[in-house]
Design a protein around this motif. Structure first.
Motif, short mmCIF file in Angstrom:
data_model
loop_
_atom_site.label_atom_id
_atom_site.label_comp_id
_atom_site.label_asym_id
_atom_site.label_seq_id
_atom_site.Cartn_x
_atom_site.Cartn_y
_atom_site.Cartn_z
N HIS A 180 -0.09 10.61 6.26
CA HIS A 180 -1.34 9.85 6.36
C HIS A 180 -1.36 9.09 7.69
CE1 HIS A 180 -4.48 6.92 5.41
NE2 HIS A 180 -4.81 7.69 4.37
N GLY B 65 -7.15 8.61 -1.55
CA GLY B 65 -7.24 7.22 -1.12
C GLY B 65 -5.87 6.61 -0.94
N VAL B 66 -5.86 5.29 -0.76
CA VAL B 66 -4.64 4.51 -0.55
C VAL B 66 -4.37 3.71 -1.82
CG1 VAL B 66 -3.54 2.70 0.82
CG2 VAL B 66 -5.11 4.33 1.91
N LEU C 24 -2.17 6.14 8.38
CA LEU C 24 -1.73 4.75 8.29
C LEU C 24 -0.22 4.61 8.41
CD1 LEU C 24 -4.01 3.26 5.48
CD2 LEU C 24 -4.16 2.90 7.95
N LEU D 185 -9.65 2.74 -1.75
CA LEU D 185 -8.46 2.28 -2.46
C LEU D 185 -8.40 2.87 -3.87
CD1 LEU D 185 -8.35 -1.50 -1.48
CD2 LEU D 185 -7.28 0.45 -0.33
N GLU E 100 -7.80 -4.36 7.11
CA GLU E 100 -7.63 -2.96 7.48
C GLU E 100 -7.64 -2.05 6.25
OE1 GLU E 100 -4.70 -2.62 11.11
OE2 GLU E 100 -3.96 -4.18 9.75
N LEU E 101 -6.96 -2.49 5.22
CA LEU E 101 -6.90 -1.69 4.00
C LEU E 101 -8.25 -1.56 3.32
CD1 LEU E 101 -3.57 -2.80 2.29
CD2 LEU E 101 -4.20 -0.48 2.97
N VAL F 163 0.84 5.57 0.66
CA VAL F 163 0.08 6.71 1.18
C VAL F 163 0.99 7.93 1.25
CG1 VAL F 163 -1.50 5.29 2.54
CG2 VAL F 163 0.65 6.10 3.57
N SER G 113 -11.06 -1.23 4.46
CA SER G 113 -11.95 -0.24 5.05
C SER G 113 -11.61 1.16 4.55
CB SER G 113 -11.86 -0.29 6.57
OG SER G 113 -10.56 0.10 7.01
N GLN G 114 -10.48 1.29 3.84
CA GLN G 114 -10.05 2.56 3.28
C GLN G 114 -10.49 2.68 1.83
OE1 GLN G 114 -8.08 4.92 4.93
NE2 GLN G 114 -8.19 3.72 6.81
N SER H 155 0.85 -1.18 0.00
CA SER H 155 0.00 0.00 0.00
C SER H 155 0.89 1.24 0.00
CB SER H 155 -0.93 0.00 1.22
OG SER H 155 -0.18 -0.10 2.41
#
Length: 291
Positions: free
Chosen positions: A174, A237-238, A176, A192, A186-187, A170, A189-190, A168
């Motif tokens: 960020h 986003g990520v 994260l 993307l 976890e990712l 960012v 929920s972000q 990932s």
């Protein structure tokens, strides 16, 4: 009757379309139509039914097609035999690569092959990996550099260039970045930002998510890694990219994904039966990618 007439005839028969056949043999559509009509005039019979949008072979065309193919193959055999004596290789290769993915060793291989064999012409095509693989299988591409999930297609010959995990990515501030590593749950929920469906990296992400029984929230997708990185810089986003792609953006922070075990593979793929021209290009590709 000339060999080019037979080449045009076979192209139209295989493409079932005059425009596609013209593109394949690199002449205009009116030009190929005129050449086919000249051949038909010499033979005294129509080879194609032109009453529909599909160029369908007539009975005469069906009878002529295997002989036209055999004649072209024999002519190619004559040239190959002479070229072998003279140590020359000729031909035209269609090479595919992932859209907006500049891979220097591939260009090095193409340049080295052209210097060694000026008689080999190359057409370069960009597309997503899924379509490139389909075109290699169909024979409209001789060779393609593609991204795939875990391993190259088993039905094609291949040379794996790199196999690497997803990460990932960012911006430096960020939230994260406080994590040394992340799980897919976890990712997901972000929001993307991913490469488009049909690309190797996206296929790897989708398969990893399926293996972990999680659903990714894809906020945006783009066809090129540069676009993905630029969207991340804007806080949208990520990003999910491969390790080597992520390394191209030192202003962004990579965070490992601990449970994305399926790797992204970059590979050259081709059909097992190869022409002399393709064998030469593959030799140069092996030296360029694996010096």
């Amino acid at each position: 009757m000339e060999l080019r007439h037979l080449e045009y005839f076979v192209a139209v028969a295989e493409e079932a379309n005059f425009t596609r056949a013209a593109n394949r043999v690199h002449i205009s559509q009116p030009g190929i139509s005129a050449q086919i009509r000249q051949l038909e005039s010499e033979l005294g019979a129509a080879l194609f039914d032109r009453s529909t949008r599909v160029a369908t072979l007539t009975a005469a065309g069906k009878a002529a097609l295997p002989h036209a193919r055999a004649t072209l193959a024999a002519a190619a055999g004559v040239r190959d035999a002479v070229d072998d004596v003279n140590q020359l290789v000729r031909g035209r290769l269609a090479v595919g690569m992932v859209t907006a993915c500049t891979v220097t060793p591939l260009f090095d291989a193409l340049a080295a092959c052209r210097r060694a064999h000026p008689g080999i012409a190359t057409d370069l095509v960009e597309d997503n990996s899924d379509r490139l693989v389909d075109r290699v299988r169909a024979g409209t591409l001789d060779l393609a550099l593609v991204g795939v999930a875990e391993r190259p297609p088993a039905d094609l010959a291949s040379l794996t260039i790199v196999s690497e995990r997803l990460v990932s990515l960012v911006p430096s501030r960020h939230p994260l970045t406080a994590s040394a590593a992340l799980r897919l749950s976890e990712l997901c929920s972000q929001p993307l930002i991913c490469l488009s469906t049909g690309t190797g990296v996206r296929s790897v992400l989708d398969r990893n998510c399926a293996a972990q029984n999680v659903t990714a929230t894809v906020a945006m997708q783009a066809s090129a890694p540069d676009a993905v990185a630029d969207l991340v810089r804007r806080g949208l986003g990520v990003a999910i990219l491969s390790e080597s792609m992520a390394a191209s953006y030192p202003d962004l922070e990579p965070i490992p994904i601990v449970d994305a075990d399926l790797e992204a593979v970059l590979a050259l793929v081709w059909k097992p039966a190869t022409s002399p021209a393709l064998r030469e290009l593959l030799d140069h590709a092996r030296r360029a990618f694996m010096p």
